[in-house]
Each structure stands twice: as C-alpha cells, then as structure tokens.
Design a protein around this motif. Structure first.
Motif, PDB file in Angstrom:
ATOM      1  N   PHE A  34      39.787  34.642  27.189  1.00  0.00           N
ATOM      2  CA  PHE A  34      41.129  35.205  27.104  1.00  0.00           C
ATOM      3  C   PHE A  34      42.105  34.040  27.067  1.00  0.00           C
ATOM      4  CE2 PHE A  34      45.093  36.912  28.866  1.00  0.00           C
ATOM      5  CZ  PHE A  34      45.243  38.052  28.090  1.00  0.00           C
ATOM      6  N   GLU A  35      43.176  34.186  26.331  1.00  0.00           N
ATOM      7  CA  GLU A  35      44.190  33.148  26.264  1.00  0.00           C
ATOM      8  C   GLU A  35      45.536  33.704  26.733  1.00  0.00           C
ATOM      9  OE1 GLU A  35      44.468  31.318  22.461  1.00  0.00           O
ATOM     10  OE2 GLU A  35      42.386  30.623  22.449  1.00  0.00           O
ATOM     11  N   THR A  36      46.249  32.909  27.512  1.00  0.00           N
ATOM     12  CA  THR A  36      47.574  33.308  27.967  1.00  0.00           C
ATOM     13  C   THR A  36      48.504  32.106  27.942  1.00  0.00           C
ATOM     14  OG1 THR A  36      48.853  34.202  29.813  1.00  0.00           O
ATOM     15  CG2 THR A  36      46.900  32.914  30.384  1.00  0.00           C
ATOM     16  N   LYS A  37      49.777  32.368  27.716  1.00  0.00           N
ATOM     17  CA  LYS A  37      50.788  31.310  27.730  1.00  0.00           C
ATOM     18  C   LYS A  37      51.133  30.880  29.156  1.00  0.00           C
ATOM     19  CE  LYS A  37      52.991  32.960  23.467  1.00  0.00           C
ATOM     20  NZ  LYS A  37      54.233  33.540  22.890  1.00  0.00           N
ATOM     21  N   ALA A  38      50.726  31.667  30.138  1.00  0.00           N
ATOM     22  CA  ALA A  38      51.014  31.320  31.528  1.00  0.00           C
ATOM     23  C   ALA A  38      50.338  30.003  31.884  1.00  0.00           C
ATOM     24  CB  ALA A  38      50.535  32.425  32.460  1.00  0.00           C
ATOM     25  N   GLU A  39      51.049  29.165  32.617  1.00  0.00           N
ATOM     26  CA  GLU A  39      50.455  27.904  33.051  1.00  0.00           C
ATOM     27  C   GLU A  39      49.409  28.151  34.126  1.00  0.00           C
ATOM     28  OE1 GLU A  39      51.806  23.495  34.781  1.00  0.00           O
ATOM     29  OE2 GLU A  39      53.312  25.052  34.381  1.00  0.00           O
ATOM     30  N   TYR A  40      49.644  29.163  34.959  1.00  0.00           N
ATOM     31  CA  TYR A  40      48.726  29.542  36.028  1.00  0.00           C
ATOM     32  C   TYR A  40      48.458  31.041  35.911  1.00  0.00           C
ATOM     33  CZ  TYR A  40      50.930  25.300  37.930  1.00  0.00           C
ATOM     34  OH  TYR A  40      51.438  24.042  38.096  1.00  0.00           O
ATOM     35  N   ALA A  41      47.217  31.439  36.111  1.00  0.00           N
ATOM     36  CA  ALA A  41      46.901  32.866  36.023  1.00  0.00           C
ATOM     37  C   ALA A  41      45.637  33.176  36.803  1.00  0.00           C
ATOM     38  CB  ALA A  41      46.727  33.299  34.566  1.00  0.00           C
ATOM     39  N   VAL A  42      45.626  34.351  37.426  1.00  0.00           N
ATOM     40  CA  VAL A  42      44.444  34.873  38.115  1.00  0.00           C
ATOM     41  C   VAL A  42      44.414  36.376  37.915  1.00  0.00           C
ATOM     42  CG1 VAL A  42      43.524  35.474  40.400  1.00  0.00           C
ATOM     43  CG2 VAL A  42      44.055  33.105  39.880  1.00  0.00           C
ATOM     44  N   LEU A  43      43.222  36.899  37.640  1.00  0.00           N
ATOM     45  CA  LEU A  43      43.014  38.347  37.597  1.00  0.00           C
ATOM     46  C   LEU A  43      41.889  38.668  38.562  1.00  0.00           C
ATOM     47  CD1 LEU A  43      43.879  41.015  36.180  1.00  0.00           C
ATOM     48  CD2 LEU A  43      41.951  40.660  34.632  1.00  0.00           C
ATOM     49  N   MET A  44      42.176  39.535  39.527  1.00  0.00           N
ATOM     50  CA  MET A  44      41.239  39.840  40.601  1.00  0.00           C
ATOM     51  C   MET A  44      40.891  41.328  40.612  1.00  0.00           C
ATOM     52  SD  MET A  44      41.927  39.510  44.736  1.00  0.00           S
ATOM     53  CE  MET A  44      41.711  37.727  44.872  1.00  0.00           C
ATOM     54  N   ASP A  45      39.626  41.646  40.872  1.00  0.00           N
ATOM     55  CA  ASP A  45      39.238  43.025  41.128  1.00  0.00           C
ATOM     56  C   ASP A  45      39.677  43.381  42.543  1.00  0.00           C
ATOM     57  OD1 ASP A  45      37.510  45.506  40.527  1.00  0.00           O
ATOM     58  OD2 ASP A  45      36.691  44.780  42.427  1.00  0.00           O
ATOM     59  N   GLY A  46      40.426  44.480  42.672  1.00  0.00           N
ATOM     60  CA  GLY A  46      41.004  44.812  43.959  1.00  0.00           C
ATOM     61  C   GLY A  46      39.976  45.120  45.029  1.00  0.00           C
ATOM     62  N   GLU A  47      38.982  45.935  44.734  1.00  0.00           N
ATOM     63  CA  GLU A  47      38.036  46.388  45.752  1.00  0.00           C
ATOM     64  C   GLU A  47      37.206  45.241  46.305  1.00  0.00           C
ATOM     65  OE1 GLU A  47      34.352  49.552  46.372  1.00  0.00           O
ATOM     66  OE2 GLU A  47      35.337  49.383  44.436  1.00  0.00           O
ATOM     67  N   THR A  48      36.682  44.391  45.440  1.00  0.00           N
ATOM     68  CA  THR A  48      35.757  43.349  45.874  1.00  0.00           C
ATOM     69  C   THR A  48      36.408  41.996  46.089  1.00  0.00           C
ATOM     70  OG1 THR A  48      35.203  42.662  43.609  1.00  0.00           O
ATOM     71  CG2 THR A  48      33.915  44.469  44.569  1.00  0.00           C
ATOM     72  N   GLY A  49      37.580  41.781  45.496  1.00  0.00           N
ATOM     73  CA  GLY A  49      38.169  40.457  45.545  1.00  0.00           C
ATOM     74  C   GLY A  49      37.579  39.499  44.534  1.00  0.00           C
ATOM     75  N   ALA A  50      36.724  39.997  43.659  1.00  0.00           N
ATOM     76  CA  ALA A  50      36.099  39.154  42.641  1.00  0.00           C
ATOM     77  C   ALA A  50      37.133  38.672  41.641  1.00  0.00           C
ATOM     78  CB  ALA A  50      35.003  39.939  41.910  1.00  0.00           C
ATOM     79  N   ILE A  51      37.070  37.385  41.285  1.00  0.00           N
ATOM     80  CA  ILE A  51      37.973  36.812  40.297  1.00  0.00           C
ATOM     81  C   ILE A  51      37.377  37.050  38.913  1.00  0.00           C
ATOM     82  CG2 ILE A  51      39.098  34.730  39.466  1.00  0.00           C
ATOM     83  CD1 ILE A  51      40.139  35.707  42.143  1.00  0.00           C
ATOM     84  N   LEU A  52      38.099  37.790  38.089  1.00  0.00           N
ATOM     85  CA  LEU A  52      37.637  38.124  36.750  1.00  0.00           C
ATOM     86  C   LEU A  52      38.109  37.106  35.721  1.00  0.00           C
ATOM     87  CD1 LEU A  52      38.375  41.964  36.839  1.00  0.00           C
ATOM     88  CD2 LEU A  52      36.358  40.743  37.665  1.00  0.00           C
ATOM     89  N   TYR A  53      39.230  36.464  36.008  1.00  0.00           N
ATOM     90  CA  TYR A  53      39.773  35.457  35.090  1.00  0.00           C
ATOM     91  C   TYR A  53      40.675  34.537  35.885  1.00  0.00           C
ATOM     92  CZ  TYR A  53      42.584  33.269  31.437  1.00  0.00           C
ATOM     93  OH  TYR A  53      43.208  32.350  30.641  1.00  0.00           O
ATOM     94  N   GLU A  54      40.672  33.264  35.507  1.00  0.00           N
ATOM     95  CA  GLU A  54      41.604  32.343  36.140  1.00  0.00           C
ATOM     96  C   GLU A  54      41.932  31.194  35.212  1.00  0.00           C
ATOM     97  OE1 GLU A  54      38.888  29.013  38.273  1.00  0.00           O
ATOM     98  OE2 GLU A  54      40.851  29.569  39.013  1.00  0.00           O
ATOM     99  N   LYS A  55      43.110  30.671  35.401  1.00  0.00           N
ATOM    100  CA  LYS A  55      43.590  29.482  34.703  1.00  0.00           C
ATOM    101  C   LYS A  55      44.370  28.658  35.720  1.00  0.00           C
ATOM    102  CE  LYS A  55      46.476  28.054  30.764  1.00  0.00           C
ATOM    103  NZ  LYS A  55      47.355  28.557  29.654  1.00  0.00           N
ATOM    104  N   LYS A  56      43.826  27.519  36.085  1.00  0.00           N
ATOM    105  CA  LYS A  56      44.433  26.668  37.109  1.00  0.00           C
ATOM    106  C   LYS A  56      44.704  27.461  38.385  1.00  0.00           C
ATOM    107  CE  LYS A  56      47.608  23.755  35.597  1.00  0.00           C
ATOM    108  NZ  LYS A  56      48.771  23.190  34.857  1.00  0.00           N
TER     109      LYS A  56
END
Length: 390
Positions: A34-56
């Motif tokens: 996935f690509e995003t213009k955000a310098e920093y990014a995190v996508l987390m699954d709410g129930e488990t806390g699993a990180i699905l995507y991150e950038k810095k």
C-alpha cells in the motif's frame, strides 16, 4: 480432562498474536502493499492489536493535538476510578486562558478567564473543539500544574506500553519534548476504545457550543458514513496534518494513524483510502478452535508413545486474501518428547507463514499427562532403539 488442563494453563492467544505482530513490524509493506503520502502511518486491528500496515510506525514524531488523547486518557481514568465526577468543575485560570484561550490564537474552547466549567463540558471542549484552554484546565485541576500533569502523562504512557512517548504539555503545543510514535498513538486509541468504553462515544460528537460559539469536530471521516466514530486530528507547522481515527463495521474494528500530510484535504483523502483499504483487503481466518489437536507428537519412554499437541485458544489469523492462498501451517517440536509429560506444559510451536507477512509462532501444549515407564519398560525402549533405530 484434556480441556481442564488447557483451562488451567490458559494463554491469551490474542495478546500473544498482537505482540508477535508488534515485534515483527518493519518497513511499510511488511504486511501488504500500500502506498500513502503520509510520512507516518499505522493501521491496527482493533480486537487483537495486530499491526496490518505501518510506515515509520516506530519513529518519534510531533503529535500536535493528537497528544490530547493522552490528556483525555488521564481524565477518563480519573472518572472511571471515581476520583472525580462529570459534574465536578475546573477553573479556567489566567494561565489556561493566556496559553490556550482566545488570547492565545490557538485552538480554543473560548472559555472565559476565571470561569468554572463542568468536566463533562471540558471533555467536549477538548474532543470536539480541540480547546487548549480546556486541556490546561484539566491538567491544573487534576495535578495542580501543567508541568506536573505532563510528567504524570509520561509515566502513565510507560505503564500502557508506550516506551518512547514523552510529554511536555497537555495540549500538543510544539515542544522538543512532546513526542510520540504512530504505533503509540494507535495503542493509546485502542486503550480508550476497549478499556474506557463508557467515555468513547464523546469522540463521535460532531459539534459543541460554548460561550455562544459553535464549533464542529475537525475529524473529516466522521461525516463520510464509513463507520468512523473517533478520535482526534492534529496540526502544527512542525507535525503537518495528522489524524487518529477508528471505524467499526460489523464485528471488525480498525484503528488508523496518519501524520505528516501537507493539507487538510490530503489528510482527509489519505486517511479515507487507508481505512477503506484495510477493511477491503484484510480478513479474519479461523484456523483452530481452542483445545483442537494440531498434531500427535512421539514420546520417549512414556506409558503412551504419542501425546496430542493442542492450542489453548481459538487461533484466528488476520491477513490479506492473496496471502491466505499461499499460507502454510506446520507444527514443530523437539522430538521425541521425553516422559514424564504434564498436560498444559508447552511442548511445541504452531508456525504460520504467508507471503509478505511476518512468521507467526503460537505455543502448543501437551493435551494429556504421559507418565514415564518403569525401569523395565525404559530398558526395553532403549533396547528397541538400539535394535530398530527407533
């Protein structure tokens, strides 16, 4: 009988898998493309806390007003513990008015100097209006001074697992000591959603009027009908435009953090794209129910020559549909296992691998007791091994 041993040795798989995700996180794209213009990014699954995507996701950044989530956490925990009530009133001191009120030129609730405001209204002043005056009033009301409050914020952050975050103020006003990571903001949002649920609905309110002035919630995703019900925007020249948001669809909840964007429009567009992508691409896959036998391991010098290896919790894996097609699940143990074996003790590991995702390792425990053979039986087993190579 097996089930009773499992309950006795119960492990929180959800906590384990969330930690596994967190430790294995790397550069953007470690989980899926996935690509995003955000310098920093995190996508987390709410129930488990699993990180699905991150950038810095683990790099310190200026959180701006998103750090107000820590201020609200301190207030909500005080309410939950009955140290204060929603009807209690805090004073807008001259310090709060000058630093965060109309005189400051910053985000404000427009509270009058020396006025006393109920906590329930200060909450809306912070969440909906992003009022710096309201934040300082809360800090002074709870700890006597904003400096003491900031110190307590940092201490509480450590207790919540945020090892890098430091706070110099309650507002997010630029300061070299006011730093957080995107992952820490996601951790904080998850704490508020799941551990402080009575207060989370405040984040969905879209407008609030105080002192005759109506202001609207700055969270752009609240108005798009996409299931978003919180949390907080942020913007300073140093941080760029940022957003911590959460959305719920059916039984799934995602938590998203973006920061370092160039405009309000960019913040709205990029956060919407990341959230929609997360719901579209990721799915939960049930692999094993709690107590399921994954494999039967060989036993050496036991009254039984096999012992079942079982999982202690439901095993649910979150991954993209493409990764699921090439997922491999194997059980490993150092065998044969030496008797005696006690039900519930860890005896192996379930290993789940898939393309573009970190390897997950889930403990397997013995599903039954296996006593050691007597002296004669052990001698026969040793003789058999020498003769048969078994």
């Amino acid at each position: 009988m097996i089930r009773s041993y499992i309950q006795a040795a119960r492990i929180s798989f959800i906590a384990f898998i969330a930690a596994a995700f967190a430790m294995a996180a790397g550069a953007a794209g470690a989980y899926a493309s996935f690509e995003t213009k955000a310098e920093y990014a995190v996508l987390m699954d709410g129930e488990t806390g699993a990180i699905l995507y991150e950038k810095k996701g683990d790099e310190l950044m200026s959180p701006a007003s998103m750090s107000k989530l820590m201020t609200m956490t301190m207030l909500f925990e005080a309410l939950k513990e009955d140290r204060i009530s929603l009807e209690d009133e805090f004073t807008i001191s001259e310090n709060a008015w000058r630093k965060g009120g109309a005189a400051s030129g910053s985000s404000t609730m427009f509270a009058k100097v020396h006025s006393r405001i109920p906590v329930k209204d200060l909450i809306r002043g912070v969440i909906v209006q992003s009022g710096n005056d309201a934040c300082i009033a809360i800090a002074e009301g709870l700890k006597g001074s904003e400096a003491a409050f900031a110190e307590a914020m940092t201490e509480r952050a450590r207790e919540l697992g945020m090892e890098k975050a430091t706070f110099a103020n309650s507002t997010g006003w630029p300061d070299p000591a006011q730093k957080m990571t995107a992952r820490e903001l996601a951790i904080l949002a998850r704490h508020m959603i799941y551990d402080l649920p009575d207060y989370y609905p405040y984040f969905a309110e879209t407008e609030f009027t105080w002192n005759g002035i109506t202001q609207h919630n700055r969270n752009p995703l609240l108005y798009l009908g996409m299931g978003v019900d919180g949390l907080k925007t942020g913007h300073t020249e140093d941080s760029g435009y940022g957003l911590v948001a959460s959305a719920e669809r059916g039984e799934r909840r995602l938590i998203m953090v973006v920061n370092g964007l160039g405009s309000e429009r960019e913040r709205s567009e990029e956060s919407q794209k990341l959230m929609e992508w997360g719901f579209r691409e990721f799915k939960e896959y049930d692999l094993y129910a709690a107590g399921a036998v994954v494999e039967n391991a060989d036993v050496w010098q036991g009254v039984y020559d096999k012992v079942p290896l079982v999982v202690t919790e439901d095993v649910t894996i979150i991954m993209t549909r493409d990764a699921r097609k090439n997922m491999k699940v194997t059980a490993e143990w150092n065998g044969p296992l030496q008797a005696p074996i006690t039900a519930g003790e860890q005896a192996g590991t379930l290993i789940v691998t898939a393309p573009d995702m970190p390897t997950r390792r889930i403990p397997l425990v013995a599903g039954a007791d296996v006593e050691q053979q007597g002296l004669f039986g052990r001698a026969l087993s040793s003789l058999k091994q020498m003769i048969m190579g078994q």
